[in-house]
Design a protein around this motif. Sequence first.
Motif, PDB file in Angstrom:
ATOM      1  N   ARG A  52      10.984   4.796   3.631  1.00  0.00           N
ATOM      2  CA  ARG A  52      10.732   4.469   2.467  1.00  0.00           C
ATOM      3  C   ARG A  52      11.127   5.768   1.669  1.00  0.00           C
ATOM      4  NH1 ARG A  52       7.810  -0.534   1.354  1.00  0.00           N
ATOM      5  NH2 ARG A  52       7.523   0.397  -0.594  1.00  0.00           N
ATOM      6  N   GLU A  53      11.603   5.387   0.401  1.00  0.00           N
ATOM      7  CA  GLU A  53      11.646   6.714  -0.610  1.00  0.00           C
ATOM      8  C   GLU A  53      10.384   7.289  -0.978  1.00  0.00           C
ATOM      9  OE1 GLU A  53      13.838   7.633  -4.891  1.00  0.00           O
ATOM     10  OE2 GLU A  53      14.381   5.562  -3.847  1.00  0.00           O
ATOM     11  N   GLY A  54      10.121   8.313  -1.043  1.00  0.00           N
ATOM     12  CA  GLY A  54       8.911   8.914  -1.543  1.00  0.00           C
ATOM     13  C   GLY A  54       8.012   9.400  -0.363  1.00  0.00           C
ATOM     14  N   PHE A  55       8.352   9.077   0.914  1.00  0.00           N
ATOM     15  CA  PHE A  55       7.719   9.904   2.361  1.00  0.00           C
ATOM     16  C   PHE A  55       8.601  10.507   2.600  1.00  0.00           C
ATOM     17  CE2 PHE A  55       5.065   5.975   1.303  1.00  0.00           C
ATOM     18  CZ  PHE A  55       3.930   6.189   1.809  1.00  0.00           C
ATOM     19  N   ALA A  56       8.063  11.824   3.327  1.00  0.00           N
ATOM     20  CA  ALA A  56       8.890  12.706   3.933  1.00  0.00           C
ATOM     21  C   ALA A  56       7.556  13.515   4.789  1.00  0.00           C
ATOM     22  CB  ALA A  56       9.414  13.715   2.995  1.00  0.00           C
ATOM     23  N   GLY A  57       8.302  13.556   6.155  1.00  0.00           N
ATOM     24  CA  GLY A  57       7.307  14.265   7.257  1.00  0.00           C
ATOM     25  C   GLY A  57       6.102  13.704   7.596  1.00  0.00           C
ATOM     26  N   VAL A  58       5.731  13.983   8.786  1.00  0.00           N
ATOM     27  CA  VAL A  58       4.504  13.667   9.483  1.00  0.00           C
ATOM     28  C   VAL A  58       3.314  14.699   9.434  1.00  0.00           C
ATOM     29  CG1 VAL A  58       3.595  12.893  11.694  1.00  0.00           C
ATOM     30  CG2 VAL A  58       5.944  11.921  10.887  1.00  0.00           C
ATOM     31  N   ASN A  76       1.013  -1.204   0.088  1.00  0.00           N
ATOM     32  CA  ASN A  76       0.002   0.018   0.061  1.00  0.00           C
ATOM     33  C   ASN A  76       0.785   1.285   0.072  1.00  0.00           C
ATOM     34  OD1 ASN A  76      -2.223  -1.485   0.251  1.00  0.00           O
ATOM     35  ND2 ASN A  76      -2.439  -1.522   2.270  1.00  0.00           N
ATOM     36  N   ALA A  77       1.923   1.265   0.816  1.00  0.00           N
ATOM     37  CA  ALA A  77       2.663   2.346   0.959  1.00  0.00           C
ATOM     38  C   ALA A  77       3.570   2.586  -0.723  1.00  0.00           C
ATOM     39  CB  ALA A  77       3.938   1.972   1.700  1.00  0.00           C
ATOM     40  N   ALA A  78       3.701   1.652  -1.345  1.00  0.00           N
ATOM     41  CA  ALA A  78       4.365   1.822  -2.550  1.00  0.00           C
ATOM     42  C   ALA A  78       3.314   2.181  -3.549  1.00  0.00           C
ATOM     43  CB  ALA A  78       4.899   0.431  -2.962  1.00  0.00           C
ATOM     44  N   ASP A  79       1.984   1.845  -3.365  1.00  0.00           N
ATOM     45  CA  ASP A  79       1.148   2.256  -4.533  1.00  0.00           C
ATOM     46  C   ASP A  79       0.800   3.853  -4.167  1.00  0.00           C
ATOM     47  OD1 ASP A  79      -1.024   1.540  -6.256  1.00  0.00           O
ATOM     48  OD2 ASP A  79      -2.461   2.408  -4.822  1.00  0.00           O
ATOM     49  N   LEU A  80       0.825   4.359  -2.904  1.00  0.00           N
ATOM     50  CA  LEU A  80       0.935   5.825  -2.474  1.00  0.00           C
ATOM     51  C   LEU A  80       2.110   6.489  -3.398  1.00  0.00           C
ATOM     52  CD1 LEU A  80      -0.268   5.636   1.080  1.00  0.00           C
ATOM     53  CD2 LEU A  80      -1.654   6.271  -0.560  1.00  0.00           C
ATOM     54  N   VAL A  81       3.134   6.083  -3.158  1.00  0.00           N
ATOM     55  CA  VAL A  81       4.173   6.633  -3.796  1.00  0.00           C
ATOM     56  C   VAL A  81       4.121   6.724  -5.302  1.00  0.00           C
ATOM     57  CG1 VAL A  81       6.611   6.584  -4.238  1.00  0.00           C
ATOM     58  CG2 VAL A  81       5.719   6.314  -2.006  1.00  0.00           C
ATOM     59  N   ARG A  82       3.673   5.557  -5.971  1.00  0.00           N
ATOM     60  CA  ARG A  82       3.334   5.442  -7.180  1.00  0.00           C
ATOM     61  C   ARG A  82       2.196   6.589  -7.635  1.00  0.00           C
ATOM     62  NH1 ARG A  82      -0.479   3.849 -10.369  1.00  0.00           N
ATOM     63  NH2 ARG A  82      -1.708   2.992  -8.594  1.00  0.00           N
TER      64      ARG A  82
END
Length: 400
Positions: free
Chosen positions: A65-71, A33-39
């Motif tokens: 993970r690459e593609g996520f940054a910050g809360v 799911n995380a990978a799909d959000l980044v895509r």
Amino acid sequence: MTPRAADRARYDRATAHLDAPVAVVDLEAFDANAADLVRRAGGKPVRVASKSVRCRALLERVLAREGFAGVMSYTLDESLWLARAGFDDVLLAYPSADRSGFGELARDPKLAAAVTVMVDDVAQLDLIDAARAGGTEEVRVCLELDTALRLLGGRIRVGALRSPLREPAQLAELARSVVRRPGFRLVGIMAYEGHVAGVGDAVAGRPLRSRAIRLMQAAARRELAERRAAVVRAVRAVAPDLEFVNGGGTGSVQHTAAEDAVTEIAAGSGLFVPRLFDNYTSFSGRPAALFAQPVVRRPGVGVVTVLGGGYPASGAAGRDRLPVPYLPEGLRYDPQEGPGEVQTPLLGSPADDLRIGDKVWFRHAKAGELCERFDSLQLIEGDRVTATVPTYRGEGRTFL
């Protein structure tokens, strides 16, 4: 064996040594799911919404993970707690009246550098100033834009009642108040289009309603993209060094990311994929977070009773706020009782194959609210529990 039956067998094997109630996160599904959000974000960073996770270990996992940054946090107390724990980019998504928290923020250079607070009213700046208690650190500020769609000359409003700031001139005026005021720095704009990101457009058995939702959302996306771009231009004219423009949510990631004015996307529910996110045409995810209740009674043919399970989600009361029995497939609530605080009868032919002590697996209606019910999450890989991690509640933190 169906895919869902295979998942049930895996979860039962993984938790055979654990008594229910128990909550699990399937890491394979979570990571997919995380990978799909980044895509779907198309190269723009995804800021993870902590409200939808409420577990520090999983926040750390996804931010690695690459593609996520910050809360994106939900209370000032939570924001400060995360910053003290090492999270260095925390955007508070809601205004706060936590005077003691603001005092701590203004006195601590580390916290002040890590946390950005939300405002949509000069009175909120006044409250922060009054709460400084001698603190001299500069407070980072984000302005929130109202995203609601207005029809028929404003007589019909579609969208959450959040910020009163709607037009470019209104946000520019508040931006000038911030930049002129000592002790504050304007760094961002946020706009959450909940009527697009948080409303499913493929409601089972409701084709006409689904069509109407899709038409509304298409109109809302067009109107907001134009207005958001104008707002960003107006605010940048006041604060050229604006660091970010945050928008979106799990249900609108790819649409919001397509706007040039937006620099980052917010999402969180798409990691767990609770039941409210089953009804979207724009994406599909894998249920990653579930909870199990034990069978404690067999009242008759086609009926079992499990312990507890009455975990309703927030929002307007309705059946869509209830958790759903998920595994084994084919169980349903007794319409006279529904999910109960201390016991929940379940009907259906699969009940006859369940024994006392067996687990029935449920999906919560919303994402992070499940963690308010459990002290820990069992992290499953394959058919094994590979880690047990505390939720916010398990760390003694109940922020709301």
